[in-house]
Design a protein around this motif. Structure first.
Motif, mmCIF file in Angstrom:
data_model
loop_
_atom_site.group_PDB
_atom_site.id
_atom_site.type_symbol
_atom_site.label_atom_id
_atom_site.label_comp_id
_atom_site.label_asym_id
_atom_site.label_seq_id
_atom_site.Cartn_x
_atom_site.Cartn_y
_atom_site.Cartn_z
ATOM 1 N N GLY A 45 0.810 -1.219 0.000
ATOM 2 C CA GLY A 45 0.000 0.000 0.000
ATOM 3 C C GLY A 45 0.839 1.262 0.000
ATOM 4 N N SER A 46 1.939 1.245 0.727
ATOM 5 C CA SER A 46 2.792 2.438 0.729
ATOM 6 C C SER A 46 3.483 2.615 -0.621
ATOM 7 N N ALA A 47 3.837 1.520 -1.275
ATOM 8 C CA ALA A 47 4.424 1.623 -2.614
ATOM 9 C C ALA A 47 3.420 2.207 -3.600
ATOM 10 N N ILE A 48 2.174 1.766 -3.496
ATOM 11 C CA ILE A 48 1.134 2.315 -4.364
ATOM 12 C C ILE A 48 0.904 3.790 -4.050
ATOM 13 N N SER A 49 0.891 4.137 -2.766
ATOM 14 C CA SER A 49 0.642 5.518 -2.352
ATOM 15 C C SER A 49 1.786 6.457 -2.726
ATOM 16 N N GLU A 50 2.977 5.927 -2.895
ATOM 17 C CA GLU A 50 4.127 6.768 -3.205
ATOM 18 C C GLU A 50 4.436 6.832 -4.695
ATOM 19 N N ALA A 51 3.681 6.165 -5.536
ATOM 20 C CA ALA A 51 3.967 6.175 -6.972
ATOM 21 C C ALA A 51 3.807 7.576 -7.563
ATOM 22 N N ILE A 52 2.671 8.188 -7.355
ATOM 23 C CA ILE A 52 2.433 9.540 -7.879
ATOM 24 C C ILE A 52 3.333 10.567 -7.201
ATOM 25 N N PRO A 53 3.517 10.529 -5.872
ATOM 26 C CA PRO A 53 4.443 11.485 -5.260
ATOM 27 C C PRO A 53 5.883 11.390 -5.785
ATOM 28 N N ILE A 54 6.349 10.201 -6.104
ATOM 29 C CA ILE A 54 7.699 10.077 -6.658
ATOM 30 C C ILE A 54 7.782 10.750 -8.022
ATOM 31 N N VAL A 55 6.749 10.586 -8.826
ATOM 32 C CA VAL A 55 6.718 11.262 -10.127
ATOM 33 C C VAL A 55 6.701 12.781 -9.922
ATOM 34 N N LEU A 56 5.923 13.259 -8.961
ATOM 35 C CA LEU A 56 5.888 14.694 -8.681
ATOM 36 C C LEU A 56 7.243 15.210 -8.209
ATOM 37 N N ILE A 57 7.928 14.444 -7.376
ATOM 38 C CA ILE A 57 9.254 14.849 -6.908
ATOM 39 C C ILE A 57 10.225 14.925 -8.088
ATOM 40 N N ILE A 58 10.162 13.969 -8.986
ATOM 41 C CA ILE A 58 11.034 13.995 -10.166
ATOM 42 C C ILE A 58 10.739 15.224 -11.019
ATOM 43 N N ILE A 59 9.468 15.524 -11.225
ATOM 44 C CA ILE A 59 9.089 16.723 -11.977
ATOM 45 C C ILE A 59 9.615 17.971 -11.281
ATOM 46 N N GLY A 60 9.512 17.995 -9.969
ATOM 47 C CA GLY A 60 10.020 19.138 -9.216
ATOM 48 C C GLY A 60 11.524 19.296 -9.350
ATOM 49 N N PHE A 61 12.275 18.189 -9.306
ATOM 50 C CA PHE A 61 13.728 18.271 -9.461
ATOM 51 C C PHE A 61 14.118 18.703 -10.874
ATOM 52 N N VAL A 62 13.378 18.229 -11.866
ATOM 53 C CA VAL A 62 13.685 18.603 -13.249
ATOM 54 C C VAL A 62 13.445 20.092 -13.470
#
Length: 134
Positions: A45-62
């Motif tokens: 469940g935590s892996a599923i919950s963190e999928a979109i936030p990880i993409v957002l973090i990558i977008i933020g770093f880019v």
């Protein structure tokens, strides 16, 4: 506007992980012998919950660029720190309500695992915000 991408990532991750934590904690309170299954459910469940936030973090770093003033970061920092405090308080309060003394160590361990999972994305978000300080 880009300063709120890590805030959004933190909010999504914390709410998702706390929902999985609450659901699995109730199951542990009813049947503590199945702790391995419920921990596995929490990790999935935590892996599923963190999928979109990880993409957002990558977008933020880019798209990262320094802010003009540190004042722009006060509200995002406050929200993220508030999320961390809220999640820790929520986890430890839920771990103490209606818990039999026999299963208290199991519930406490589950709560500590959940606390570490729930703080991962907010800590990354704080680091990201610190990187854009002028």
């Amino acid at each position: 506007m880009l300063t709120y991408i890590p805030v959004l990532a933190s909010v999504i991750a914390v709410i998702g992980i706390l929902a999985f934590f609450k659901r699995n904690l109730e199951k542990i309170k009813d049947n503590p012998e199945m702790i391995e299954k419920y921990q596995t459910n929490l990790f999935i469940g935590s892996a599923i919950s963190e999928a979109i936030p990880i993409v957002l973090i990558i977008i933020g770093f880019v798209n990262m660029e320094p802010v003009r003033s540190v004042d722009e970061l006060v509200v995002p920092f406050t929200i993220i720190v508030g999320l961390i405090v809220f999640s820790i308080i929520y986890i430890f309060l839920q771990s103490r309500i209606d818990v039999d003394e026999n299963i208290m160590p199991v519930v406490r361990g589950f709560g500590l695992i959940s606390a570490s999972l729930v703080m991962a994305i907010p800590i990354i978000s704080i680091v990201m915000l610190l990187m854009i300080v002028p």
